[in-house]
Scaffold this motif. Structure first.
Motif, PDB file in Angstrom:
ATOM      1  N   UNK A 162       0.846  -1.198   0.000  1.00 51.22           N
ATOM      2  CA  UNK A 162       0.000   0.000   0.000  1.00 51.22           C
ATOM      3  C   UNK A 162       0.878   1.243   0.000  1.00 51.22           C
ATOM      4  N   UNK A 179       1.098   3.151   2.375  1.00 49.81           N
ATOM      5  CA  UNK A 179       1.709   3.188   3.701  1.00 49.81           C
ATOM      6  C   UNK A 179       2.952   2.312   3.769  1.00 49.81           C
ATOM      7  N   UNK A 198       0.265   9.424   1.937  1.00 47.41           N
ATOM      8  CA  UNK A 198      -0.350   8.242   2.549  1.00 47.41           C
ATOM      9  C   UNK A 198      -1.867   8.314   2.404  1.00 47.41           C
ATOM     10  N   UNK A 199      -2.396   9.507   2.530  1.00 48.16           N
ATOM     11  CA  UNK A 199      -3.847   9.682   2.435  1.00 48.16           C
ATOM     12  C   UNK A 199      -4.133  11.026   1.759  1.00 48.16           C
ATOM     13  N   UNK A 200      -3.767  11.144   0.493  1.00 48.07           N
ATOM     14  CA  UNK A 200      -3.821  12.466  -0.157  1.00 48.07           C
ATOM     15  C   UNK A 200      -5.218  12.821  -0.677  1.00 48.07           C
ATOM     16  N   UNK A 201      -5.436  14.103  -0.909  1.00 46.67           N
ATOM     17  CA  UNK A 201      -6.667  14.509  -1.581  1.00 46.67           C
ATOM     18  C   UNK A 201      -6.388  14.668  -3.076  1.00 46.67           C
ATOM     19  N   UNK A 202      -7.429  15.007  -3.803  1.00 45.23           N
ATOM     20  CA  UNK A 202      -7.296  15.061  -5.265  1.00 45.23           C
ATOM     21  C   UNK A 202      -6.332  16.153  -5.708  1.00 45.23           C
ATOM     22  N   UNK A 216      -5.526  10.024  -4.837  1.00 41.38           N
ATOM     23  CA  UNK A 216      -6.623  10.617  -4.058  1.00 41.38           C
ATOM     24  C   UNK A 216      -7.371   9.538  -3.260  1.00 41.38           C
ATOM     25  N   UNK A 217      -7.278   9.611  -1.932  1.00 39.93           N
ATOM     26  CA  UNK A 217      -7.849   8.560  -1.073  1.00 39.93           C
ATOM     27  C   UNK A 217      -9.365   8.453  -1.218  1.00 39.93           C
ATOM     28  N   UNK A 218      -9.992   9.537  -1.650  1.00 41.69           N
ATOM     29  CA  UNK A 218     -11.446   9.499  -1.815  1.00 41.69           C
ATOM     30  C   UNK A 218     -11.840   9.398  -3.279  1.00 41.69           C
ATOM     31  N   UNK A 219     -10.847   9.201  -4.118  1.00 38.42           N
ATOM     32  CA  UNK A 219     -11.129   9.086  -5.549  1.00 38.42           C
ATOM     33  C   UNK A 219     -10.576   7.800  -6.117  1.00 38.42           C
ATOM     34  N   UNK A 263      -7.706   6.460  -5.661  1.00 33.47           N
ATOM     35  CA  UNK A 263      -7.080   5.728  -4.545  1.00 33.47           C
ATOM     36  C   UNK A 263      -5.998   4.735  -5.011  1.00 33.47           C
TER      37      UNK A 263
END
Lengths: 533, 133
Positions: free
Chosen positions: A182, A184, A209-213, A220-223, A225
């Motif tokens: 991962x 991480x 590790x947990x980036x945004x767009x 992007x962790x919410x995209x 990923x």
């Protein structure tokens, strides 16, 4: 009796709540992607007291894994370039912490093995391969500095006498939860290259590790990923995309199932092909000269973690008023000086440098002569030019430094920095002692004198890809003092160095004549129409 | 004054103890990565914008966080903390918050447990102290 009934009722309620919880859990109905539940393997149902014990258990099923790992740069830390230079962490010198030599117990916590503390490490050992460092999913796997990549399974004081207690990790629990790599797991080392978060690369730090767009459109962790391995597609544990074997220009096609790959899976082209711009096709005319990253990574170190841009070892060794090693911080709390390492300049949201790159990188190695009169010494340099047909304009981070060298033998110094002994620079702040041990470790002569040379190293910028809306615009380059102002050998309309006054004058004259012609023609029409009335 | 426990009492106590142990084990095994994303993109974003700044998990001990989470009080007791991981809250902010949108249908307890797992793991004395904001 009434108490018993009450407790039974409480218990029933709890069980009902649990049942309801399970029933309402949409994930519980999902199909597991893995075909194995590692908690059910007998080999992993035991207490482990060391890393190699876990590896032995892993190998009882994954019989070929260590043999595959033994062939990787991740294991060997050695790579022979097509030009014949022997590279890899084992052999190169850099302008961060300089070299792993004599510092193995500290640096090699990022080796995918257990116990590499000196030249006696057994590179043929299968149980010395560390499976968990890449396959941990708990986020709790730790390899403390100073222990040569070994893990701690019982609380221990380290360094001895320091009062610092290292917490043990639960290897059984970690081993039973293994999974795919991962951001991480890769990041546990690659985010921290050069001695700390974001220090080395500039385009890789813990913010990924947990980036945004906005920071990375792919990870992007919410995209989308993406994991690292989504691009660094691995077969038989061989990970493509090493900076020791870079692909500067990929003329292959986008990967299609059933077709043989013609491109490196880590390049943009492997997914986006050779003509990626659908809406503004004119942009595709740039792809034969400009790397995708040049426009799509407008700045690096954008995630709130600063990267080191300069490191001056020559100022190290200062003590504070209290007689203890001096530490200085800037207004943001970033460390900008330590007695152990000297002065730093840090950068966030850094605009890259740009240069031609054809995929070849030359290195200054231990054995190469260094002239103080020829500064800066290029620790490494990217090769390429506008006319070689293989180069693209790449964004890079230039790391500048000042580091120790032997002025008599004219060699960059290998410095013994880490370690609780009398010769480690971080312990005794004595350059001569530290360099003597370092040079002896590679069998190089040392005159006993230490001086400092300025150095530069070059790092490709290829992560932190921004969304398309944040990519560079035409005027960022096609303008005076634009981003590509100093890139030689190419005509870029609009930039100052390509400006020709006579051509502008001729162009404007032609435009004026055209306007006059149009106006004259129109006037003629008006006159003729009036005459004919 | 001594009261003899009936067999039903003993059985219930045993089962209750087992159940509590199981609950505690469950609480430690949430999806810490999902908890991390929610903590960063919802808790931290709001704290940064409206509540004077972010609070990193590693600024408190596990005991501190456990007490805080169990007390279930937010904004000095003005409102329950769990409200901020509820589906209702997520529905209210999902138009402007991608994490709330992505996790819109995750059961409240499950998401709360994910966040709790991340916070305990990232606490000052946790398995992996987290300064990430």
């Amino acid at each position: 009796m009434r108490t018993g009934i009450f407790m039974a009722a409480v218990l029933a309620s709890m069980l009902l709540v649990s049942a309801a919880h399970a029933a309402s859990d949409p994930d519980s109905a999902k199909l597991s992607k893995s075909t194995s539940d590692h908690t059910k393997f007998k080999a992993l149902q035991q207490e482990f007291n060391s890393g190699p014990e876990v590896t032995k258990a892993c190998l009882s099923c994954h019989t070929e894994a260590s043999k595959q790992l033994h062939k990787t740069e991740h294991w060997k830390w050695e790579y022979r370039s097509p030009e014949g230079q022997l590279l890899g962490k084992k052999n190169v010198i850099n302008n961060f912490c300089t070299s792993i030599r004599t510092n193995e117990a500290a640096c090699n916590i990022c080796h995918i093995g257990y116990g590499w503390k000196d030249d006696t490490f057994d590179f043929t050992s299968e149980v010395n391969v560390d499976c968990l460092v890449c396959h941990d999913t708990t986020g709790n796997y730790k390899k403390p500095a100073g222990l040569a990549g070994n893990v701690v399974t019982k609380a221990m004081e380290f360094p001895p006498g320091s009062g610092n207690i290292i917490k043990p990790i639960d290897l059984k629990k970690i081993a039973q939860a293994v999974g795919k790599t991962s951001r991480d797991t890769c990041g546990a080392c690659h985010f921290y290259g050069g001695g700390g978060d974001g220090v080395k690369h500039g385009d890789m730090d813990s913010s990924l590790a947990s980036p945004d767009q906005a920071l990375d459109v792919h990870m992007d962790a919410l995209g989308l990923n993406f994991a690292c391995a989504t691009c660094h597609m691995t077969e038989g544990h061989q990970v493509p995309g090493s900076r020791y074997a870079p692909t500067a220009q990929d003329k292959g096609d986008a990967h299609v199932r059933g077709k043989e790959y013609t491109s490196n899976p880590t390049t943009c082209q492997a997914c986006h092909g050779q003509a990626p711009h659908k809406k503004i096709a004119k942009l595709n005319d740039h792809t034969d000269k400009v790397a995708c990253q040049a426009c799509h990574i407008p700045k690096f170190a954008r995630g709130g973690v600063a990267t080191k841009m300069s490191w001056d070892w020559s100022t190290g060794g200062k003590m504070g008023p209290d007689g203890k090693p001096l530490i200085k911080k800037d207004a943001k709390g970033h460390v900008i000086y330590t007695a152990a390492k000297g002065d730093f300049i840090l950068g966030e949201n850094v605009v890259p440098d740009y240069q031609w790159f054809n995929g070849k990188v030359g290195y200054t190695l231990f054995s190469d002569k260094v002239e103080k009169s020829d500064q800066p010494t290029r620790i490494n340099h990217f090769e390429g030019s506008a006319g070689d047909g293989k180069s693209l304009i790449w964004p890079v981070k230039i790391m500048r430094g000042k580091q120790a060298f032997d002025p008599v033998n004219k060699r960059l110094a290998v410095v013994h920095t880490a370690g609780n002994d009398d010769t480690g620079y971080w312990t005794n702040f004595n350059w001569e002692k530290a360099v003597a041990v370092g040079m002896a470790s590679i069998g190089a002569p040392f005159s006993g004198k230490v001086d400092f040379v300025t150095t530069e190293s070059t790092w490709p910028i290829t992560h932190m890809v921004a969304p398309a809306k944040d990519a560079l615009r035409c005027h960022d380059c096609h303008a005076s003092n634009g981003r590509l102002e100093k890139v030689p050998g190419i005509y870029i309309p609009g930039r100052a160095s390509d400006h020709a006054g006579w051509l502008d004058t001729a162009g404007w004259a032609l435009a004026a004549l055209t306007l006059l012609g149009v106006l004259g023609h129109g006037l003629g029409r008006v006159i003729v129409s009036k005459r004919n009335k | 004054m001594t009261k003899k426990l009936s067999s039903l009492n003993v059985l219930s106590l045993c089962l209750l103890a087992c159940s509590l142990v199981a609950s505690a084990a469950h609480a430690a095994d949430g999806d810490w990565k999902r908890g991390r994303v929610y903590y960063q993109k919802v808790c931290t974003e709001c704290h940064t914008a409206k509540a004077g700044g972010p609070i990193a998990p590693n600024t408190r001990t596990m005991a501190d966080w456990t007490k805080y989470l169990n007390t279930d009080k937010h904004a000095k007791g003005k409102e329950p903390l769990k409200m901020y991981v509820s589906r209702e809250y997520r529905a209210n902010i999902k138009a402007t918050n991608k994490a709330a949108e992505k996790y819109a249908d995750v059961p409240d307890e499950q998401l709360f447990n994910d966040v709790k797992t991340f916070m305990l793991k990232g606490a000052k004395d946790g398995d992996s102290p987290a300064s990430c904001l």
